[in-house]
Design a protein around this motif. Structure first.
Motif, PDB file in Angstrom:
ATOM      1  N   ARG A   1       0.838  -1.204   0.000  1.00 33.85           N
ATOM      2  CA  ARG A   1       0.000   0.000   0.000  1.00 33.85           C
ATOM      3  C   ARG A   1       0.873   1.254   0.000  1.00 33.85           C
ATOM      4  O   ARG A   1       0.582   2.224  -0.696  1.00 33.85           O
ATOM      5  CB  ARG A   1      -0.931  -0.013   1.197  1.00 33.85           C
ATOM      6  CG  ARG A   1      -1.906   1.139   1.186  1.00 33.85           C
ATOM      7  CD  ARG A   1      -3.016   0.913   2.210  1.00 33.85           C
ATOM      8  NE  ARG A   1      -4.039   1.899   2.090  1.00 33.85           N
ATOM      9  CZ  ARG A   1      -5.050   1.865   1.255  1.00 33.85           C
ATOM     10  NH1 ARG A   1      -5.172   0.858   0.432  1.00 33.85           N
ATOM     11  NH2 ARG A   1      -5.945   2.818   1.219  1.00 33.85           N
TER      12      ARG A   1
ATOM     13  N   ARG B   1       2.280   1.788  -3.478  1.00 28.23           N
ATOM     14  CA  ARG B   1       1.250   2.333  -4.370  1.00 28.23           C
ATOM     15  C   ARG B   1       1.065   3.816  -4.106  1.00 28.23           C
ATOM     16  O   ARG B   1       0.980   4.611  -5.022  1.00 28.23           O
ATOM     17  CB  ARG B   1      -0.073   1.583  -4.190  1.00 28.23           C
ATOM     18  CG  ARG B   1      -1.155   2.096  -5.155  1.00 28.23           C
ATOM     19  CD  ARG B   1      -2.400   1.235  -5.120  1.00 28.23           C
ATOM     20  NE  ARG B   1      -3.243   1.480  -3.987  1.00 28.23           N
ATOM     21  CZ  ARG B   1      -4.238   2.375  -3.960  1.00 28.23           C
ATOM     22  NH1 ARG B   1      -4.479   3.129  -5.002  1.00 28.23           N
ATOM     23  NH2 ARG B   1      -4.988   2.511  -2.889  1.00 28.23           N
ATOM     24  N   ARG B   2       0.995   4.208  -2.834  1.00 27.74           N
ATOM     25  CA  ARG B   2       0.832   5.619  -2.476  1.00 27.74           C
ATOM     26  C   ARG B   2       1.996   6.444  -3.021  1.00 27.74           C
ATOM     27  O   ARG B   2       1.811   7.544  -3.528  1.00 27.74           O
ATOM     28  CB  ARG B   2       0.753   5.803  -0.957  1.00 27.74           C
ATOM     29  CG  ARG B   2      -0.458   5.211  -0.340  1.00 27.74           C
ATOM     30  CD  ARG B   2      -1.766   5.988  -0.393  1.00 27.74           C
ATOM     31  NE  ARG B   2      -1.921   7.126  -1.228  1.00 27.74           N
ATOM     32  CZ  ARG B   2      -2.881   7.280  -2.137  1.00 27.74           C
ATOM     33  NH1 ARG B   2      -3.754   6.331  -2.365  1.00 27.74           N
ATOM     34  NH2 ARG B   2      -2.979   8.374  -2.835  1.00 27.74           N
TER      35      ARG B   2
ATOM     36  N   ARG C   1      -9.728  -3.767  -0.804  1.00 28.36           N
ATOM     37  CA  ARG C   1      -8.529  -4.264  -0.136  1.00 28.36           C
ATOM     38  C   ARG C   1      -8.068  -5.577  -0.765  1.00 28.36           C
ATOM     39  O   ARG C   1      -6.877  -5.799  -0.980  1.00 28.36           O
ATOM     40  CB  ARG C   1      -8.794  -4.463   1.346  1.00 28.36           C
ATOM     41  CG  ARG C   1      -7.535  -4.851   2.092  1.00 28.36           C
ATOM     42  CD  ARG C   1      -7.609  -4.568   3.558  1.00 28.36           C
ATOM     43  NE  ARG C   1      -6.311  -4.774   4.160  1.00 28.36           N
ATOM     44  CZ  ARG C   1      -6.122  -5.433   5.278  1.00 28.36           C
ATOM     45  NH1 ARG C   1      -7.145  -5.902   5.954  1.00 28.36           N
ATOM     46  NH2 ARG C   1      -4.924  -5.594   5.766  1.00 28.36           N
TER      47      ARG C   1
ATOM     48  N   GLU D   1      -6.432  -4.876  -4.088  1.00 26.71           N
ATOM     49  CA  GLU D   1      -5.156  -4.205  -3.852  1.00 26.71           C
ATOM     50  C   GLU D   1      -4.085  -5.196  -3.388  1.00 26.71           C
ATOM     51  O   GLU D   1      -2.959  -5.182  -3.880  1.00 26.71           O
ATOM     52  CB  GLU D   1      -5.351  -3.105  -2.810  1.00 26.71           C
ATOM     53  CG  GLU D   1      -4.111  -2.287  -2.560  1.00 26.71           C
ATOM     54  CD  GLU D   1      -4.371  -1.172  -1.579  1.00 26.71           C
ATOM     55  OE1 GLU D   1      -3.872  -0.074  -1.829  1.00 26.71           O
ATOM     56  OE2 GLU D   1      -5.054  -1.398  -0.562  1.00 26.71           O
TER      57      GLU D   1
END
Length: 193
Positions: free
Chosen positions: A82, A85-86, A142, A145
């Motif tokens: 995550r 990705r951010r 989620r 992802e």
């Protein structure tokens, strides 16, 4: 001790205040973090200014500074995915602002368990679509992802999300179809119909 158990033990020790556990953790997770970064960067253009190694290092720094109650190895890699990705989204937004839309970073959404062919799309559009899906159905967002960005298999996702493997499979198929539909309706015309 199996590696996954050892990683979990080090994460728990680190969370408990053992700073030395962090030094022992990095060598155990570094190669897997690099593989995760390569998966995230797979659809990026060849001239991308952010390289997988830099992505790993930036994600590591942010993970170390984050106040996260680590549960286990799967939780760590989900958080790392995550974070990566951010970072890519932030990087793309920065480039987008600098060039006013020119040279957007491209990423490919591929699903081995979806019959529809993969779509080549803009990472910013994908991020917006994932955020919209998360607002509508956080569990499905989620799951998709963790699958596509985290590289987790269905069993690992089921463990992290505490649902059955069949539910994870169904969630990923439905979420992928929802995202593909959403992205094909891109008002800028960037995603193919």
């Amino acid at each position: 001790m199996p590696e996954s158990t050892h990683v979990t033990r080090l994460l728990l020790d680190w969370r408990g205040g053992d700073a030395g556990a962090l030094d022992d953790l990095l060598p155990l997770v570094y190669e897997e973090l690099r593989g995760l970064a390569r998966r995230h960067m797979a659809g990026e253009s060849d001239g991308h200014t952010l390289q997988p190694t830099a992505l790993v290092h930036e994600a590591w720094v942010r993970l170390v500074d984050a106040d996260i109650a680590w549960q286990d190895r799967a939780h760590f890699f989900a958080a790392a995915s995550r974070m990566m990705r951010r970072l890519l989204v932030d990087h793309a937004r920065s480039k987008h602002r600098q060039k006013r839309g020119g040279g957007r970073a491209r990423v490919t959404l591929q699903a081995a368990d979806v019959v529809t062919p993969p779509i080549d799309l803009d990472i910013l559009a994908l991020d917006e679509a994932l955020e919209a899906l998360a607002a509508e159905d956080p569990r499905k967002a989620r799951a998709v992802e963790l699958r596509y960005f985290g590289g987790m298999n269905l069993e690992e996702i089921a463990e992290v999300t505490d649902v059955s493997i069949a539910t994870v499979h169904r969630d990923i198929r439905m979420a992928t179809a929802w995202l593909m539909s959403r992205l094909s309706d891109d008002p800028d015309g960037d995603a193919p119909a």
